[in-house]
Scaffold this active site. Structure first.
Site, PDB file in Angstrom:
ATOM      1  CD  GLU A 102      10.235  27.302  55.210  1.00 25.51           C
ATOM      2  OE1 GLU A 102       9.792  28.102  56.030  1.00 25.51           O
ATOM      3  OE2 GLU A 102      11.312  27.462  54.621  1.00 25.51           O
ATOM      4  CB  CYS A 115       4.459  29.855  47.123  1.00 20.57           C
ATOM      5  SG  CYS A 115       6.204  30.184  46.877  1.00 20.57           S
ATOM      6  CB  CYS A 122      18.495  26.753  46.905  1.00 18.87           C
ATOM      7  SG  CYS A 122      18.743  27.435  45.254  1.00 18.87           S
ATOM      8  CB  CYS A 126      20.709  34.360  45.299  1.00 20.63           C
ATOM      9  SG  CYS A 126      20.380  33.524  43.734  1.00 20.63           S
ATOM     10  CB  CYS A 129      17.997  34.212  48.530  1.00 16.34           C
ATOM     11  SG  CYS A 129      16.764  32.912  48.734  1.00 16.34           S
ATOM     12  CB  CYS A 346      10.420  36.803  47.978  1.00 19.64           C
ATOM     13  SG  CYS A 346       8.949  36.878  46.986  1.00 19.64           S
TER      14      CYS A 346
HETATM   15  N1  SAH Z   1      15.190  29.672  42.523  1.00 17.71           N
HETATM   16  C1  SAH Z   1      14.072  30.256  41.828  1.00 17.71           C
HETATM   17  C2  SAH Z   1      12.777  30.097  42.608  1.00 17.71           C
HETATM   18  C3  SAH Z   1      12.711  30.896  43.891  1.00 17.71           C
HETATM   19  S1  SAH Z   1      11.772  32.325  43.591  1.00 17.71           S
HETATM   20  C4  SAH Z   1      14.363  31.702  41.507  1.00 17.71           C
HETATM   21  O1  SAH Z   1      15.283  32.257  42.093  1.00 17.71           O
HETATM   22  O2  SAH Z   1      13.692  32.280  40.661  1.00 17.71           O
HETATM   23  C5  SAH Z   1      12.276  33.364  44.866  1.00 17.71           C
HETATM   24  C6  SAH Z   1      12.250  34.813  44.422  1.00 17.71           C
HETATM   25  O3  SAH Z   1      12.475  35.617  45.586  1.00 17.71           O
HETATM   26  C7  SAH Z   1      13.356  35.141  43.439  1.00 17.71           C
HETATM   27  O4  SAH Z   1      12.864  35.993  42.435  1.00 17.71           O
HETATM   28  C8  SAH Z   1      14.366  35.904  44.304  1.00 17.71           C
HETATM   29  O5  SAH Z   1      15.072  36.834  43.517  1.00 17.71           O
HETATM   30  C9  SAH Z   1      13.477  36.557  45.331  1.00 17.71           C
HETATM   31  N2  SAH Z   1      14.125  36.817  46.620  1.00 17.71           N
HETATM   32  C10 SAH Z   1      15.074  36.079  47.223  1.00 17.71           C
HETATM   33  N3  SAH Z   1      15.423  36.626  48.393  1.00 17.71           N
HETATM   34  C11 SAH Z   1      14.665  37.733  48.552  1.00 17.71           C
HETATM   35  C12 SAH Z   1      14.537  38.708  49.574  1.00 17.71           C
HETATM   36  N4  SAH Z   1      15.268  38.654  50.678  1.00 17.71           N
HETATM   37  N5  SAH Z   1      13.635  39.691  49.389  1.00 17.71           N
HETATM   38  C13 SAH Z   1      12.869  39.737  48.289  1.00 17.71           C
HETATM   39  N6  SAH Z   1      12.927  38.835  47.299  1.00 17.71           N
HETATM   40  C14 SAH Z   1      13.826  37.841  47.414  1.00 17.71           C
END
Ligand code: SAH
Length: 357
Positions: A102, A115, A122, A126, A129, A346
């Protein structure tokens, strides 16, 4: 950095997109009669958005067919796209091996932010996510990363609109550091897109050895964003397993080892999870942890994902937390994600090919 185009990219042919445009002359030297022929190909690809050699009309016909047999310059294709009420678009991009990934475009008045994904899926898992739930299928090649920019720019049909790139799509860019660095070099190449480092932001969960190695990129090092998301190792390890390997102190030491350029700031992303990481003490600890760094904090209210045990704090709690962070001496902004209605926000990216809508 690998010096030759990658053969996995398309039709088994090496993709020239793996190389910065200024090296295409060298790459094609064996096949073209004069260096300006390579420049013409660069022009078709990066200026005119033509990715089929046979359509490069100012090249001799034999050269067109010869190049088409040897190389690919084809970026990922658009399999599907979804448009949000706020103008954000989410794209499902098809890769040569049939996988999809995506990417998201977010138009603003004076620019558009792209983006990009760095991996299909991944492996950092986390807890909050959706991409983490997928696991990792594979890393993208440099050409597939640069190709996302080409494809999205063609699709937007606004060639003069300044472009910002954020590596905040699927994947962990520093788990694919070699290809991502190669792509970042390609995007800055003056013969190619020619983007300034200021227009490129790499976001990471905190892969400490690779953060240190970013220094090797020198003037090409992109802006940095760190997904911090907690103020203690206890909470961070619970929501981000990567913290067990590289705890907060090591992460911040690696960041402090970098040198900052004029007006450069490092962004700390902080996803707000009600009752988990949004206590007044968290705000205070953030101030202490980040003291002395040219830091700014982006507070991201958690985007709801079905099946995950978290909640977004109330608007009032979010604002209170922001004020507490400010009081701790940090710059803090609340970043409401765009494109939540089309799962482009995000944490929502997980390449659901079968998703309706
Ligand atoms: N792997 C890298 C690049 C992805 S950025 C990283 O983690 O930095 C994706 C961003 O979205 C990250 O800052 C993560 O903390 C945030 N994120 C992930 N899941 C989310 C959610 N459900 N709501 C809001 N932010 C989220």
């Amino acid at each position: 950095m690998s010096e030759s185009p990658d053969t996995s990219a398309s039709d088994g042919l090496p993709s020239l997109l793996d190389l910065p445009a200024s090296r295409w002359r060298e790459a094609m030297a064996e096949w073209v009669d004069a260096p300006y022929r390579a420049d013409q190909v660069v022009d078709w690809v990066f200026r005119k958005g033509v990715y089929d050699f046979t359509e490069m009309l100012n090249l001799p016909v034999e050269l067109r067919t010869g190049l088409a047999q040897r190389y690919s310059v084809e970026p990922p294709s658009i399999n599907r796209s979804f448009e949000s009420e706020d103008g954000t678009q989410r794209y499902l991009l098809g890769l040569a091996d049939g996988l999809s990934v995506e990417a998201v475009t977010m138009p603003y008045e004076d620019r558009v932010t792209l983006c990009l994904s760095s991996q299909v899926g991944c492996r950092f898992a986390c807890r909050f996510c959706q991409t983490g739930v997928m696991g990792l299928a594979r890393s993208l090649t440099a050409g597939e990363i640069v190709g996302q920019v080409l494809r999205l720019r063609t699709e937007l049909n606004a060639p003069d609109l300044p472009v910002n790139i954020v590596f905040m799509g699927q994947g962990e860019p520093l788990d694919n550091a070699e290809s991502v660095s190669q792509a970042i070099g390609g995007l800055q190449d003056p013969s190619g897109p020619g983007l300034s480092w200021r227009r490129i932001t790499l976001s990471t969960v905190g892969v400490v050895p690779e953060i240190k190695r970013l220094a090797e990129l020198g003037a090409q090092r992109p802006r940095l964003a760190i997904s911090l998301n907690a103020s203690t190792d206890e909470v961070r390890s619970e929501i981000m397993p990567v913290n067990r390997k590289w705890p907060i102190s090591e992460l911040l030491a690696a960041i402090r080892s970098l040198s900052w350029r004029t007006r450069e700031r490092v962004t700390f992303e902080y996803v707000l999870l009600a009752g988990v990481n949004d206590h007044p003490e968290d705000a205070q600890r953030l101030g202490e942890l980040l003291r002395g760094l040219p830091a700014k904090v982006n507070l991201i209210p958690w985007n709801e994902l079905a099946g995950l045990p978290y909640e977004r704090p109330s608007a009032r709690a979010i604002e209170q937390f922001r004020l507490q962070v400010l009081r701790g001496g940090l710059d803090a902004l609340v970043r409401y994600s765009r494109g939540t209605d089309i799962a482009a926000a995000c944490g929502q990216l997980h390449a659901a090919v079968a998703r309706s809508g």
